[in-house]
Design an enzyme around this catalytic site. Structure first.
Site, PDB file in Angstrom:
ATOM      1  N   CYS A 159       0.755  -1.015   0.479  1.00 30.13           N
ATOM      2  CA  CYS A 159      -0.079  -0.091  -0.143  1.00 30.13           C
ATOM      3  C   CYS A 159       0.784   1.128  -0.112  1.00 30.13           C
ATOM      4  CB  CYS A 159      -0.880   0.263   0.795  1.00 30.13           C
ATOM      5  SG  CYS A 159       0.196   0.021   2.808  1.00 30.13           S
TER       6      CYS A 159
ATOM      7  N   THR B  63      -6.321   0.461  11.720  1.00 31.90           N
ATOM      8  CA  THR B  63      -6.063   0.854  10.441  1.00 31.90           C
ATOM      9  C   THR B  63      -6.536  -0.564   9.185  1.00 31.90           C
ATOM     10  OG1 THR B  63      -3.837   0.754   9.864  1.00 31.90           O
ATOM     11  CG2 THR B  63      -4.629   3.279  10.354  1.00 31.90           C
TER      12      THR B  63
ATOM     13  N   HIS C 224      -0.808  -5.587  19.215  1.00 28.58           N
ATOM     14  CA  HIS C 224      -0.009  -4.909  18.132  1.00 28.58           C
ATOM     15  C   HIS C 224       0.590  -3.363  18.041  1.00 28.58           C
ATOM     16  CE1 HIS C 224      -0.295  -3.722  13.817  1.00 28.58           C
ATOM     17  NE2 HIS C 224      -0.341  -5.297  12.872  1.00 28.58           N
TER      18      HIS C 224
ATOM     19  N   GLU D 131       0.827  -1.167  15.875  1.00 25.92           N
ATOM     20  CA  GLU D 131      -0.166   0.042  15.483  1.00 25.92           C
ATOM     21  C   GLU D 131      -0.959   0.496  16.713  1.00 25.92           C
ATOM     22  OE1 GLU D 131      -3.960   1.371  12.826  1.00 25.92           O
ATOM     23  OE2 GLU D 131      -1.687  -0.298  12.188  1.00 25.92           O
TER      24      GLU D 131
ATOM     25  N   HIS E 213       5.541  -5.164   8.537  1.00 24.66           N
ATOM     26  CA  HIS E 213       5.757  -6.648   9.060  1.00 24.66           C
ATOM     27  C   HIS E 213       5.831  -7.981   7.851  1.00 24.66           C
ATOM     28  CE1 HIS E 213       3.545  -6.112  13.290  1.00 24.66           C
ATOM     29  NE2 HIS E 213       4.435  -6.297  13.679  1.00 24.66           N
TER      30      HIS E 213
END
Length: 273
Positions: free
Chosen positions: A12, A158, A120, A122, A38
């Site tokens: 992305c 996200t 996680h 994030e 990752h």
């Protein structure tokens, strides 16, 4: 046997940006704080080019520290500055938006809820931007058990699926009379998942490529499993001919942190079988 690539797959914008930033600082004196993305193979490739990895700032006395795509809490910026390190921020813009959204909601006096995976990186970074006051809800049971509050603010990891986000939000609507919802799901995640589901409904087998430590790749595999037989692999070396036996159509998709060269190797390997 026909091998079909999903219309939307792989890197992305945020991942491409993070990799480009890391490569621009490949001088042998730069390290990412945790893996830049990752994907173990990409991390190894960067290491071979002069970008190392450290798990915390105590391992860095000088040089450049690169904030990975998943982001970090505000205290890391302060610590890096105090140590005199050159800090380069490769946080994904979508993650940055989620971080600042959590900060904004907390500043507005709301109980912040983060929909996502508790462990996680994030999600941990978003939590820290909320002033360490957010509640992380991972499952529908978590949402059902969430207590009522006067003012509620909702953000998400996200890479949460749009379907899961809607389900979780619906369970929270009666928890407060004053709710503000900031949908912080990455558009690329939506597009990759939608394309993968469409392809999975047309093939016999799906191959989902990406790191096993990648949340968005794991979720992609889980979604595809609902449509057809699915295998989550990291590289072409893991591909077993037995999986594709008697299959007329094989679909390939990949998580947002999977490099094009790995996707290409899997595609070529499938064509050889």
């Amino acid at each position: 046997m026909e091998v079909i690539l999903s219309e939307c797959l792989g890197f992305c914008y945020g991942v491409k940006r993070a990799i480009r930033i890391a490569e621009e600082h490949a001088d042998g004196k730069s390290c990412t704080l945790g893996p830049i993305i990752h994907n173990p193979q990409m991390v190894e490739r960067l290491k071979s080019r002069g970008v190392g990895t450290v798990e915390d700032l105590t391992a860095m006395e000088e040089g450049t520290i690169i904030i990975r795509s998943h982001g970090v809490g505000p205290q890391i910026y302060e610590k890096a500055k105090a140590k005199g390190l050159n800090l380069v921020d490769a946080t994904c813009p979508h993650v940055k938006k989620a971080q600042l959204s959590a900060k904004e909601l907390a500043k507005d006096g709301r109980q912040v809820v983060i929909i996502g995976e508790k462990n996680h990186p994030e999600v941990k970074s978003i939590f820290e931007w909320s002033g360490n006051r957010a509640t992380i809800l991972e499952t529908e049971e978590d949402a059902k058990n969430f207590p009522p509050c006067p003012k509620l603010g909702i953000v998400s990891q996200t890479t949460v699926s749009g379907e899961n986000f809607v389900k979780m939000v619906s369970l929270l609507l009666d928890k407060s009379k004053d709710i503000r919802i900031l949908r912080t799901i990455c558009t690329a995640t939506d597009q990759i998942q939608k394309a993968a589901l469409e392809l999975a409904s047309k093939v016999d087998v799906m191959l989902v490529i990406g790191g096993r430590n990648s949340a968005n790749t794991t979720r992609l595999a889980q979604l595809c499993e609902k449509k057809c037989r699915t295998y989550h692999i990291e590289t072409a070396q893991e591909l077993s001919p037995v999986w594709l036996k008697n299959s007329n159509k094989v679909g390939i998709t990949a998580g947002a942190s999977t490099p094009d060269w790995i996707i290409g190797e899997v595609f070529k390997q499938c064509q050889r079988i």
